[in-house]
Design an enzyme around this catalytic site. Structure first.
Site, PDB file in Angstrom:
ATOM      1  CD  GLU A 165     -84.825 -22.877  16.543  1.00 41.45           C
ATOM      2  OE1 GLU A 165     -84.481 -21.798  16.036  1.00 41.45           O
ATOM      3  OE2 GLU A 165     -84.804 -23.970  15.929  1.00 41.45           O
TER       4      GLU A 165
ATOM      5  CD  GLU B  67     -83.360 -24.259  11.091  1.00 45.01           C
ATOM      6  OE1 GLU B  67     -83.251 -23.036  11.162  1.00 45.01           O
ATOM      7  OE2 GLU B  67     -83.379 -25.013  12.084  1.00 45.01           O
TER       8      GLU B  67
HETATM    9  C1  LER Z   1     -82.411 -21.932  13.785  1.00 40.57           C
HETATM   10  O1  LER Z   1     -83.721 -22.332  13.544  1.00 40.57           O
HETATM   11  C2  LER Z   1     -81.649 -22.975  14.461  1.00 40.57           C
HETATM   12  O2  LER Z   1     -82.072 -24.096  14.564  1.00 40.57           O
HETATM   13  C3  LER Z   1     -80.348 -22.650  15.042  1.00 40.57           C
HETATM   14  O3  LER Z   1     -79.405 -23.653  14.866  1.00 40.57           O
HETATM   15  C4  LER Z   1     -79.841 -21.308  14.615  1.00 40.57           C
HETATM   16  O4  LER Z   1     -78.717 -21.016  15.317  1.00 40.57           O
HETATM   17 MN    MN Z   2     -84.160 -24.547  14.066  1.00 42.26          MN
END
Ligand code: LER
Ligand code: MN
Length: 269
Positions: A154, A248
């Site tokens: 990510e 999220e």
């Molecule tokens: C986690 O999925 C994310 O988006 C980050 O901000 C975690 O540090």
């Molecule tokens: Mn994230």
């Protein structure tokens, strides 16, 4: 139709954008009630017995676990893959393997996001630190491959890490690790800060795109900021993306309302 998920945590987390923090039971119940397909779960130490309870509740609710977030090992416990201390890196790899074991029955994706930590200190040592991360992720990917688990790299914005900020950098890292089961996790909140074009970055990830976090520009539920999710959904469709879109997001104005707003937006796409 995309598959939908929302991010909860199995325990206290030093990380804000999670729904129902400290109340994972309510999170699972709300996800089921609102018609989400899945939850993604923040896991600190996979050896903790609470995970069995979470798994049981998710199954009983008719949901699945779509992903495992691993950042708490760094944020809460300081286990960084860039550390010069081999014992710390070994502890982290053990945890990640435990998280792979938790992910395996669901075919869930393991996220390699905040757990990357940061490149610290003298810039001359950054190459070595990065190599440690490559090595650790490769070892984890090798463990995960026969268990049917993918690792999702990510990109995270520059204010949180200096190691992989953009989709382009995630693709370079994936090529360096050289494992088949590595994919990109595209998080629209981070992309809004880092990418020239959000749609362009999704297309750039192409068939390596494995998971999507849909959070708005302010990290509220999709639709509560200024990202054009209609455009991004059209791009994902045109790419044949068949994975999750997951909320999220900050629990604002409260977890329940945020979960409702996100699923309403997801349904409209
Ligand atoms: C986690 O999925 C994310 O988006 C980050 O901000 C975690 O540090
Ligand atoms: Mn994230």
């Amino acid at each position: 139709m995309f598959r939908t998920s929302m991010a909860i945590t199995a325990g206290p987390a030093k990380f804000g954008p999670l729904l129902f923090p400290g109340e994972w039971e309510r999170g699972v119940a709300a996800a089921a009630e609102l018609g989400y397909d899945a939850v993604e779960v923040g896991v600190r130490d996979p050896a903790l017995p609470v995970l069995r309870d979470v798994a049981g509740a998710v199954r009983a609710a008719g949901l699945v676990v779509s992903g495992i977030a691993t950042g708490q090992s760094y944020y809460n416990d300081g286990l960084s893959p860039t550390s010069p201390d081999a014992a710390i890196r070994a502890r982290l790899l053990d945890r990640l393997k435990g998280a792979v074991d938790f992910a395996a029955p669901w075919g869930a994706t393991l996220f390699i996001g905040g757990v990357r930590g940061r490149l610290e200190g003298d810039a001359a040592t950054h190459g070595t630190q990065r190599s440690r991360v490559v090595e650790l992720v490769r070892a984890c990917a090798e463990y995960a491959q026969p268990r049917g688990v993918r690792l999702a790299i990510e990109p995270i914005n520059r204010y949180e890490t200096n190691l992989i900020n953009s989709v382009g950098e995630a693709l370079e890292f994936i090529a360096e690790v050289g494992a088949e089961n590595l994919v990109v996790l595209a998080d629209t909140f981070h992309m809004n800060i880092e990418e020239v074009s959000l749609a362009g970055a999704l297309r750039q990830a192409g068939d390596k795109l494995g998971y999507v976090h849909f959070a708005d520009s302010n990290r509220h539920a999709a639709g509560r900021g200024h990202i054009d999710f209609g455009e991004l959904a059209a791009v994902l469709r045109s790419m044949g993306y068949s994975g999750y879109i997951s909320a999220e997001i900050l629990p604002l104005p409260d977890s329940r309302t945020a979960a409702e707003l996100a699923i309403a937006c997801f349904r409209s796409l």
